[in-house]
Design an enzyme around this catalytic site. Sequence first.
Site, PDB file in Angstrom:
ATOM      1  N   GLU A 113       0.833  -1.206   0.000  1.00 46.73           N
ATOM      2  CA  GLU A 113       0.000   0.000   0.000  1.00 46.73           C
ATOM      3  C   GLU A 113       0.866   1.254   0.000  1.00 46.73           C
ATOM      4  O   GLU A 113       2.077   1.200   0.169  1.00 46.73           O
ATOM      5  CB  GLU A 113      -0.915   0.024   1.233  1.00 46.73           C
ATOM      6  CG  GLU A 113      -2.326  -0.482   0.999  1.00 46.73           C
ATOM      7  CD  GLU A 113      -3.170   0.492   0.177  1.00 46.73           C
ATOM      8  OE1 GLU A 113      -2.625   1.499  -0.330  1.00 46.73           O
ATOM      9  OE2 GLU A 113      -4.379   0.222   0.016  1.00 46.73           O
TER      10      GLU A 113
ATOM     11  N   ASN B  77     -10.311   5.036   1.481  1.00 52.54           N
ATOM     12  CA  ASN B  77      -9.464   4.839   0.308  1.00 52.54           C
ATOM     13  C   ASN B  77      -9.718   5.928  -0.725  1.00 52.54           C
ATOM     14  O   ASN B  77     -10.601   6.769  -0.564  1.00 52.54           O
ATOM     15  CB  ASN B  77      -9.733   3.464  -0.322  1.00 52.54           C
ATOM     16  CG  ASN B  77      -8.812   2.385   0.210  1.00 52.54           C
ATOM     17  OD1 ASN B  77      -7.597   2.575   0.276  1.00 52.54           O
ATOM     18  ND2 ASN B  77      -9.375   1.253   0.609  1.00 52.54           N
TER      19      ASN B  77
ATOM     20  N   ASP C 102     -10.359   1.044  -4.311  1.00 52.71           N
ATOM     21  CA  ASP C 102      -9.212   1.126  -3.399  1.00 52.71           C
ATOM     22  C   ASP C 102      -8.471   2.442  -3.631  1.00 52.71           C
ATOM     23  O   ASP C 102      -9.110   3.462  -3.858  1.00 52.71           O
ATOM     24  CB  ASP C 102      -8.315  -0.106  -3.568  1.00 52.71           C
ATOM     25  CG  ASP C 102      -7.600  -0.493  -2.278  1.00 52.71           C
ATOM     26  OD1 ASP C 102      -6.832   0.327  -1.760  1.00 52.71           O
ATOM     27  OD2 ASP C 102      -7.809  -1.617  -1.780  1.00 52.71           O
TER      28      ASP C 102
END
Length: 296
Positions: free
Chosen positions: A22, A152, A203
């Site tokens: 991430e 997100n 996301d």
Amino acid sequence: MSTDLIAFSGEKLNAPAGTLGEGPTYDPHTGIAWWFDIIGQKLFEYVLVSNSLRTHELPEMGSVLARVDNGRQVMVTETGLHMRHTATGELELITAIEADNEVTRSNDGRVHPCGALWFGTMGKNAEKKAGAIYHVARGKVTKLFPEITIPNAICFSPDGSIAYYTDTMSGQLMRVAIDPSTALPTAAPEIFFDHRGGNGGLDGAVCDQHGVIWNARWGAGCIDAYSTEGKRIATLKVPASLSTCPAFVGADAGQLMVTSAQQGLSAEELAADPDAGSTFLLNHPVKGRFEPDYVL
């Protein structure tokens, strides 16, 4: 652009797969790409031109990194904002945020052109509505949106007048007008793109020079591009089903780097998804933007 799926063209970076890759970002001053394995408590430092990697072990879960100046970065972790000294990796707490909440950790975040930071928190086990989205500017912390499950897609329009975000569990990409000089909202959020009922979940995201949003779709192994009108205009295949977040990289911010995850996959699913958790460089040309520095 076409809304047809565009086959993967690119390479897998020479870096280990992470449980939850991430927070990718790129520093054009050094040519270094950075990203996290949140669950593995690691920060990866990758020189793109030489394909060389350094792995930094972290004392807690981190998820967002931004440049401050030549020697310092700001890092968002499960306990708040920390100053990171680039030469040594030493961390100093700047501002504690949810440090006393053992349920939550940080997740997605991004610096606005004015130097303020938006970032989100969430339950370590995705507890329902356990997190929030915050605005941090020069030490002042403002909670913008409470009761977020998985924050997100935080990104900003090129002129700094619009912010985008999602709660992945909602299936809705939100748009909110903000003050370009402060990055604080000036109106109520509205639905920009409704993904409810679609394949996978919204996301991480970045916004390019033209205002096009490039959003990773968790569970679908792809990056979707959305026009400023909220229309899906392209889908780029990624060779890992749990694609998590893109970043603009390269000398002209003309390529996308994409992180991915293994989290929650069974042994059988991992066998069928051998590149899960890897990080990729896509050949598809983009008109990207470099991330602004965080202003202390």
